[in-house]
Design a protein around this motif. Structure first.
Motif, PDB file in Angstrom:
ATOM      1  N   ASP A  94      -6.513   9.409  -1.649  1.00 58.86           N
ATOM      2  CA  ASP A  94      -7.611   8.963  -0.625  1.00 58.86           C
ATOM      3  C   ASP A  94      -7.697  10.359   0.246  1.00 58.86           C
ATOM      4  O   ASP A  94      -7.306  10.127   1.380  1.00 58.86           O
ATOM      5  CB  ASP A  94      -7.346   7.711   0.145  1.00 58.86           C
ATOM      6  CG  ASP A  94      -8.366   7.261   1.157  1.00 58.86           C
ATOM      7  OD1 ASP A  94      -9.484   7.907   0.733  1.00 58.86           O
ATOM      8  OD2 ASP A  94      -7.957   6.469   1.809  1.00 58.86           O
ATOM      9  N   GLU A 140      -1.987  10.025  -1.236  1.00 56.56           N
ATOM     10  CA  GLU A 140      -2.324  11.116  -0.620  1.00 56.56           C
ATOM     11  C   GLU A 140      -1.269  12.146   0.274  1.00 56.56           C
ATOM     12  O   GLU A 140      -1.107  13.355   0.143  1.00 56.56           O
ATOM     13  CB  GLU A 140      -3.501  11.273   0.131  1.00 56.56           C
ATOM     14  CG  GLU A 140      -3.648  10.203   1.411  1.00 56.56           C
ATOM     15  CD  GLU A 140      -3.786   8.916   1.000  1.00 56.56           C
ATOM     16  OE1 GLU A 140      -3.662   8.372  -0.065  1.00 56.56           O
ATOM     17  OE2 GLU A 140      -4.053   7.882   1.888  1.00 56.56           O
ATOM     18  N   ARG A 163     -14.981  11.596   0.385  1.00 59.23           N
ATOM     19  CA  ARG A 163     -13.722  11.075   0.858  1.00 59.23           C
ATOM     20  C   ARG A 163     -13.318  10.042  -0.677  1.00 59.23           C
ATOM     21  O   ARG A 163     -14.140   9.284  -1.168  1.00 59.23           O
ATOM     22  CB  ARG A 163     -13.837   9.897   2.007  1.00 59.23           C
ATOM     23  CG  ARG A 163     -13.306  10.360   3.218  1.00 59.23           C
ATOM     24  CD  ARG A 163     -13.265   9.025   4.121  1.00 59.23           C
ATOM     25  NE  ARG A 163     -12.000   8.716   3.870  1.00 59.23           N
ATOM     26  CZ  ARG A 163     -11.463   7.703   4.924  1.00 59.23           C
ATOM     27  NH1 ARG A 163     -12.443   7.002   5.689  1.00 59.23           N
ATOM     28  NH2 ARG A 163     -10.382   7.212   4.655  1.00 59.23           N
ATOM     29  N   CYS A 223      -4.433  -4.791   4.117  1.00 63.66           N
ATOM     30  CA  CYS A 223      -3.494  -3.789   4.266  1.00 63.66           C
ATOM     31  C   CYS A 223      -3.464  -2.694   5.371  1.00 63.66           C
ATOM     32  O   CYS A 223      -2.636  -1.827   5.787  1.00 63.66           O
ATOM     33  CB  CYS A 223      -3.215  -3.021   3.123  1.00 63.66           C
ATOM     34  SG  CYS A 223      -4.785  -2.016   2.550  1.00 63.66           S
ATOM     35  N   GLY A 224      -4.684  -2.958   6.420  1.00 65.26           N
ATOM     36  CA  GLY A 224      -4.848  -2.188   7.544  1.00 65.26           C
ATOM     37  C   GLY A 224      -3.811  -2.412   8.695  1.00 65.26           C
ATOM     38  O   GLY A 224      -3.425  -3.593   8.310  1.00 65.26           O
ATOM     39  N   ARG A 284       0.458   5.046  -0.075  1.00 70.20           N
ATOM     40  CA  ARG A 284      -0.703   6.059   0.256  1.00 70.20           C
ATOM     41  C   ARG A 284      -0.377   7.416  -0.660  1.00 70.20           C
ATOM     42  O   ARG A 284       0.494   8.240   0.004  1.00 70.20           O
ATOM     43  CB  ARG A 284      -1.020   6.340   1.642  1.00 70.20           C
ATOM     44  CG  ARG A 284      -1.471   5.288   2.346  1.00 70.20           C
ATOM     45  CD  ARG A 284      -1.517   5.616   3.822  1.00 70.20           C
ATOM     46  NE  ARG A 284      -2.296   4.832   4.730  1.00 70.20           N
ATOM     47  CZ  ARG A 284      -2.009   3.894   5.814  1.00 70.20           C
ATOM     48  NH1 ARG A 284      -0.745   3.571   5.870  1.00 70.20           N
ATOM     49  NH2 ARG A 284      -2.920   3.175   6.266  1.00 70.20           N
ATOM     50  N   MET A 319      -9.971  -1.424  -2.438  1.00 68.05           N
ATOM     51  CA  MET A 319     -10.122  -1.570  -1.126  1.00 68.05           C
ATOM     52  C   MET A 319     -11.302  -2.186  -0.410  1.00 68.05           C
ATOM     53  O   MET A 319     -12.456  -1.477  -0.850  1.00 68.05           O
ATOM     54  CB  MET A 319      -9.650  -0.088  -0.543  1.00 68.05           C
ATOM     55  CG  MET A 319      -8.424   0.470  -0.728  1.00 68.05           C
ATOM     56  SD  MET A 319      -7.192  -0.093   0.426  1.00 68.05           S
ATOM     57  CE  MET A 319      -7.512   0.434   1.812  1.00 68.05           C
ATOM     58  N   GLU A 341     -13.390  -1.617   2.389  1.00 64.66           N
ATOM     59  CA  GLU A 341     -13.233  -0.848   3.663  1.00 64.66           C
ATOM     60  C   GLU A 341     -14.224  -0.189   4.126  1.00 64.66           C
ATOM     61  O   GLU A 341     -14.653   0.404   5.353  1.00 64.66           O
ATOM     62  CB  GLU A 341     -11.987   0.252   3.702  1.00 64.66           C
ATOM     63  CG  GLU A 341     -11.932   1.226   2.382  1.00 64.66           C
ATOM     64  CD  GLU A 341     -10.930   1.988   2.556  1.00 64.66           C
ATOM     65  OE1 GLU A 341     -10.170   2.122   3.451  1.00 64.66           O
ATOM     66  OE2 GLU A 341     -10.471   2.532   1.446  1.00 64.66           O
ATOM     67  N   ARG A 351     -11.945   6.354  14.160  1.00 66.38           N
ATOM     68  CA  ARG A 351     -10.752   5.787  14.615  1.00 66.38           C
ATOM     69  C   ARG A 351      -9.506   6.760  15.183  1.00 66.38           C
ATOM     70  O   ARG A 351      -8.883   6.375  15.876  1.00 66.38           O
ATOM     71  CB  ARG A 351     -10.112   5.221  13.116  1.00 66.38           C
ATOM     72  CG  ARG A 351      -9.983   6.211  12.004  1.00 66.38           C
ATOM     73  CD  ARG A 351      -9.691   5.530  10.760  1.00 66.38           C
ATOM     74  NE  ARG A 351      -8.149   5.602  10.257  1.00 66.38           N
ATOM     75  CZ  ARG A 351      -7.973   5.263   9.354  1.00 66.38           C
ATOM     76  NH1 ARG A 351      -8.652   4.926   8.348  1.00 66.38           N
ATOM     77  NH2 ARG A 351      -6.534   5.163   9.061  1.00 66.38           N
ATOM     78  N   GLY A 370      -8.952  -3.136   3.884  1.00 66.33           N
ATOM     79  CA  GLY A 370      -8.590  -1.842   4.644  1.00 66.33           C
ATOM     80  C   GLY A 370      -9.124  -2.052   5.967  1.00 66.33           C
ATOM     81  O   GLY A 370     -10.304  -1.411   6.220  1.00 66.33           O
ATOM     82  N   THR A 371      -8.646  -2.863   6.800  1.00 68.94           N
ATOM     83  CA  THR A 371      -9.397  -2.967   8.080  1.00 68.94           C
ATOM     84  C   THR A 371      -9.411  -1.702   9.141  1.00 68.94           C
ATOM     85  O   THR A 371     -10.080  -1.572  10.073  1.00 68.94           O
ATOM     86  CB  THR A 371      -8.554  -3.992   8.909  1.00 68.94           C
ATOM     87  OG1 THR A 371      -7.135  -3.724   9.079  1.00 68.94           O
ATOM     88  CG2 THR A 371      -8.798  -5.261   8.116  1.00 68.94           C
ATOM     89  N   ASN A 372      -8.809  -0.697   8.716  1.00 67.98           N
ATOM     90  CA  ASN A 372      -8.578   0.641   9.782  1.00 67.98           C
ATOM     91  C   ASN A 372     -10.206   1.274   9.531  1.00 67.98           C
ATOM     92  O   ASN A 372     -10.716   1.450  10.611  1.00 67.98           O
ATOM     93  CB  ASN A 372      -7.859   1.423   9.236  1.00 67.98           C
ATOM     94  CG  ASN A 372      -6.204   1.097   9.314  1.00 67.98           C
ATOM     95  OD1 ASN A 372      -5.925   0.004   9.916  1.00 67.98           O
ATOM     96  ND2 ASN A 372      -5.221   1.836   8.736  1.00 67.98           N
ATOM     97  N   ARG A 403      -2.261   3.461  -4.392  1.00 66.87           N
ATOM     98  CA  ARG A 403      -3.423   3.618  -4.106  1.00 66.87           C
ATOM     99  C   ARG A 403      -3.702   5.059  -4.651  1.00 66.87           C
ATOM    100  O   ARG A 403      -3.248   6.105  -4.296  1.00 66.87           O
ATOM    101  CB  ARG A 403      -3.877   3.545  -2.670  1.00 66.87           C
ATOM    102  CG  ARG A 403      -5.515   3.736  -2.548  1.00 66.87           C
ATOM    103  CD  ARG A 403      -5.448   3.395  -0.793  1.00 66.87           C
ATOM    104  NE  ARG A 403      -5.086   4.562  -0.121  1.00 66.87           N
ATOM    105  CZ  ARG A 403      -5.108   4.511   1.172  1.00 66.87           C
ATOM    106  NH1 ARG A 403      -5.777   3.381   1.948  1.00 66.87           N
ATOM    107  NH2 ARG A 403      -4.694   5.496   1.972  1.00 66.87           N
ATOM    108  N   LEU A 409       0.934  -1.092  -0.002  1.00 66.01           N
ATOM    109  CA  LEU A 409      -0.237   0.094   0.061  1.00 66.01           C
ATOM    110  C   LEU A 409       0.847   1.233   0.043  1.00 66.01           C
ATOM    111  O   LEU A 409       1.680   1.625   1.062  1.00 66.01           O
ATOM    112  CB  LEU A 409      -0.758   0.037   1.289  1.00 66.01           C
ATOM    113  CG  LEU A 409      -1.767   1.256   1.438  1.00 66.01           C
ATOM    114  CD1 LEU A 409      -2.844   1.354   0.422  1.00 66.01           C
ATOM    115  CD2 LEU A 409      -2.424   1.309   2.979  1.00 66.01           C
TER     116      LEU A 409
HETATM  117  C1  PEP Z   1      -7.564   1.302   6.062  1.00 66.66           C
HETATM  118  O1  PEP Z   1      -8.661   1.988   5.869  1.00 66.66           O
HETATM  119  O2  PEP Z   1      -7.482   0.169   6.470  1.00 66.66           O
HETATM  120  C2  PEP Z   1      -6.245   1.744   5.188  1.00 66.66           C
HETATM  121  C3  PEP Z   1      -5.204   0.981   4.943  1.00 66.66           C
HETATM  122  O3  PEP Z   1      -6.579   2.882   4.522  1.00 66.66           O
HETATM  123  P1  PEP Z   1      -6.162   4.084   5.336  1.00 66.66           P
HETATM  124  O4  PEP Z   1      -5.595   3.756   6.681  1.00 66.66           O
HETATM  125  O5  PEP Z   1      -5.185   5.070   4.721  1.00 66.66           O
HETATM  126  O6  PEP Z   1      -7.646   4.929   5.499  1.00 66.66           O
END
Ligand code: PEP
Ligand code: MG
Length: 753
Positions: free
Chosen positions: A507, A470, A529, A673-674, A468, A600, A602, A636, A623-625, A504, A466
């Motif tokens: 984002d 951004e 988003r 990838c989270g 990012r 993703m 997510e 979060r 994207g587990t976050n 990616r 991943l």
């Molecule tokens: C996620 O959401 O798990 C992720 C990997 O993306 P980000 O943390 O950049 O939102």
């Protein structure tokens, strides 16, 4: 009542220390409620006793001596029920205990309310009266309100090194809770940093010599710029070009004509340089601040930070050189990236910031540099802890001020284990990520803003899972152009080729807003988003796609990932634009190829549409976050609900398992990838689910490789089956940590989460 409360709170806040604050409270409350006694008891976590800490009315000699163990006396009953107890004749109550030394036999009426902070009972506030009567409803609510106001002040005092008990000299201690900003254990001396000069304190004054004021300002500005340059140079070897761009952004701010011209204009209008600077900086900062957005308000802080630097040069002509102890724990109300960068790396043992979230820049920098950090520690008593010994638990987001011997020993042991483990894991770096039953689970690295793309840090990764994109957008003051982007992406793709790199697409939104592209929304995480923005702005998206395709020419290791997909139409539209860009480039004779495209997973909607999405894409990345945040409805970044945020929640596990099964049904690879992929306990379950790959922050690579090499997929599957029968994340974590312990990845994991 409100006016009384406000007065009381002001007095308490102005108190020298907690003892004085408590004395003010008991005196004022007794007076206000025309009670005969007012007392405060605090819970001593070490002995589990409620200790009388202050009283107006009871025998003063009893303070510090009278203690109720849990389960004994009316005071501890208030703590157990966590509710007010209002009695007209306390001695009649079965839990009443007569204590001779207080001289309390004369009192009948009793009203006790709990003092609760972050769900924990810290103590009890009690009023007593001679007469037999029930306290009125408004008296109960008054006392409850006072107690709720008190709670924060007590937490502050406890965190600043405990409260000295007058009687036996023992000390109450509770750790300070924050958010885990960067993993690891740091033990060292607190060095409190604060903004070097206070703009707000600058007085208005007329310039007596306008030209001299302008010259002084120009000199200070140049000195501040030089200082930032020097910082960037000093960190050169630790930071990637991406990191350096952040410092470049600061230099740009200092070099901007609008800033300089506005100050000079104000000087020419008659103000002395310091006030002209103050007004200009404040006006600049306000523009960002009024946008009421987390990211933008951080930029306002940056502007103020830079303004203070200039002011400092204006005032003294030189920067005060800090003397950092060998194991420095940097502490501050709002630690900035520049403050952190100022400490020589070899002296930095940890960092604690009262503000900030896990995704704030300073936390990202701490993670990249491997410095244990706690952020969002909002009870941090900044002004009272300089020079104290601190233990920073970056796994759990805890800070111990002047720790007890046993706490220090326990953490020293953990730190030692961590070092041993790191040394042991180092040996794994070049070993393949293969389970004992022969299944390869490629391990990738997450990268972005900071130095984590340097090969030394990502050693052991088989590519980038991943990137990012951004982050390069966030540290500039305008959208990066196509060529600028192409160069950035090329660098990442080239440094890992032929290993795969997942780029990616932009984002932004949520908590990642660009200073030059403000978005003002009530619910940014549910708003504009990721792909929602880029599809609405094809002029941004198409430029990025073109830069990405051109960057990959001749390398063949690019994978493209789409963030925040919630509808199939978004995938169709993004693919249409990608094909168009690809067609236009090949028409021009550029040798670009269409990369594999993934999405993703997510947003919860995608969990249920795997069958519709799978035919459209080449791979999935979970994207587990965000998936955890959206499934559990827990922001979060919000410290108040951080304890509810856990990717091991059974609902999250079931969702992830469902996604993996869905992708497998269609023969499409699915990775994670989270942050969950970097959590050893969770990684076992992901192995059991059969994920095709894991991608984690560089700091977790070795640990996760250890998990892959020590748990067979068959065993992981068995553990997953058992975990899926459990009903809460705590039980699941305990269960998995016990297995990790048994397998030999002990103390570190216990310290985790
Ligand atoms: C996620 O959401 O798990 C992720 C990997 O993306 P980000 O943390 O950049 O939102
Ligand atoms: Mg996300």
């Amino acid at each position: 009542m409100l006016a009384t409360l406000r007065r009381l709170v002001n007095e308490v806040n102005a108190a020298r220390d907690l003892n004085q604050a408590l004395e003010i409270i008991v005196r004022r409350v007794k007076q206000e409620m025309t009670a005969d006694v007012c007392s405060v008891y605090l819970l001593d976590p070490a002995s589990d006793h409620y200790v009388l800490m202050a009283s107006d009315g009871l025998n003063p000699a009893a303070v510090g001596r009278v203690r109720f163990p849990r389960g004994e006396g009316l005071v501890s009953l208030v703590g157990e029920t966590e509710e007010p107890i209002n009695l007209d004749n306390a001695p009649d109550h079965p839990r009443y205990r007569y204590i001779a030394e207080t001289g309390e036999a004369r009192y009948h009426a009793f009203l006790g309310v709990p003092i609760i902070h972050h769900r924990q009972v810290m103590g009890i506030l009690v009023v007593r009266q001679h007469s037999q009567r029930l306290f009125a409803e408004d008296e109960v609510s008054f006392l409850l309100t006072v107690a709720s106001q008190l709670a924060g002040a007590i937490a502050h005092a406890e965190a600043s090194g405990g409260i000295q008990l007058p009687g036996d000299g023992s000390i109450m201690r509770r750790p300070l809770e924050g958010l885990p900003g960067a993993p690891g254990v740091g033990i060292g001396t607190a060095v409190v940093v604060y903004p070097p000069a206070t703009l707000e304190a600058v007085p208005d004054r007329h310039a007596t010599d306008v030209e001299a004021e302008v010259a002084a300002f120009e000199q200070a500005l140049a000195a501040a710029r030089g200082e930032i340059e020097e910082l960037a140079r000093r960190l050169d070897s630790a930071l990637s070009p991406e990191d350096r761009a952040l410092f470049h952004a600061y230099q740009l701010m200092l070099g901007s004509r609008s800033l300089r011209d506005k100050v000079v204009e104000r000087i020419r209008a008659g103000s002395w340089a310091a006030a002209a600077l103050r007004d200009t900086i404040q006006a600049h900062a306000r523009v960002f601040e009024e946008m009421d957005d987390a990211y933008l308000s951080e930029r306002a802080d940056d502007i103020r930070d830079l303004g203070r630097r200039v002011l400092m040069h204006l005032q003294s002509g030189a920067v005060r050189k800090m003397d950092y102890p060998r194991h420095t724990v940097l502490v501050g109300e709002a630690i900035s990236v520049t403050m952190l960068s100022e400490v020589p790396l070899e002296r930095l043992a940890g960092m604690v910031s009262a503000t900030g979230s896990i995704s704030s820049h300073v936390a990202i920098l701490a993670r990249a540099l491997g410095i244990p950090a706690v952020v969002g520690a909002d009870d941090l008593p900044v002004s009272r802890i300089d020079g104290r010994e601190l233990v920073v638990d970056g796994y759990q987001g805890r800070v111990y001020v002047s720790p007890t011997e046993s706490v220090r020993k326990e953490y020293q042991r953990l730190a030692r284990e961590e070092q041993e483990l790191a040394a042991g894991l180092e040996a794994l770096r070049d070993e393949p990520a293969v389970t004992p039953d022969g299944i390869r689970v490629p391990l990738y690295a997450n990268t972005g803003l900071l130095s984590d793309i340097t090969p030394s840090l990502t050693r052991g990764a088989e590519g980038v899972g991943l990137y990012r994109t951004e982050f390069p957008f966030m540290i500039r003051n305008r959208f990066p152009g196509e060529e600028e982007q192409r160069r950035i992406y090329r660098q990442v793709l080239e440094s890992f080729a032929p290993a795969p790199v997942v780029l990616r697409t932009l984002d932004i939104g949520g908590d990642k807003v660009l200073p030059y592209f403000p978005i003002d929304e009530d619910n940014p995480f549910l708003g504009w988003r990721g792909i929602r923005i880029t599809l609405d702005h094809p002029e941004i998206f198409v430029v990025q796609l073109r830069a990405i395709l051109r960057a990959s020419a001749g390398l063949d290791n690019l994978r493209l990932l789409l963030p925040m997909v919630s509808h199939v139409g978004e995938v169709d539209e993004a693919l249409r634009l990608l094909r168009r860009v690809h067609g236009e480039l090949t028409d021009k004779g550029e040798a670009v190829t269409l990369p594999p495209v993934g999405i993703m997973v997510e947003v919860p909607s995608t969990v249920y549409q795997m069958d519709d999405l799978a035919p459209r894409v080449d791979f999935f990345s979970i994207g587990t976050n965000d998936l955890t945040q959206y499934l559990l409805a827990v922001d979060r970044n919000n410290p108040r609900v951080a304890s509810l945020y856990d990717a091991l929640h059974p609902a999250v596990l079931r969702a992830v398992a469902q996604v993996v099964a869905g992708a497998q049904r269609h023969g499409k690879p699915v990775g994670v990838c989270g942050e969950m992929a970097g959590d050893p306990a969770a990684a076992i379950l992901l192995l059991g689910m059969g994920v095709a790959s894991l991608s984690t922050a560089a700091a977790s690579l070795a640990r996760i490789k250890w998990v892959i090499r020590n748990f067979s997929v068959a065993e992981a599957r068995d553990l997953l089956d058992q975990a899926l029968l459990m009903e809460d994340s705590r039980t699941i974590r305990r269960f998995l940590e016990e297995r990790l312990d048994r397998a030999g990845l002990g103390g570190l994991v216990r310290a985790g989460k």
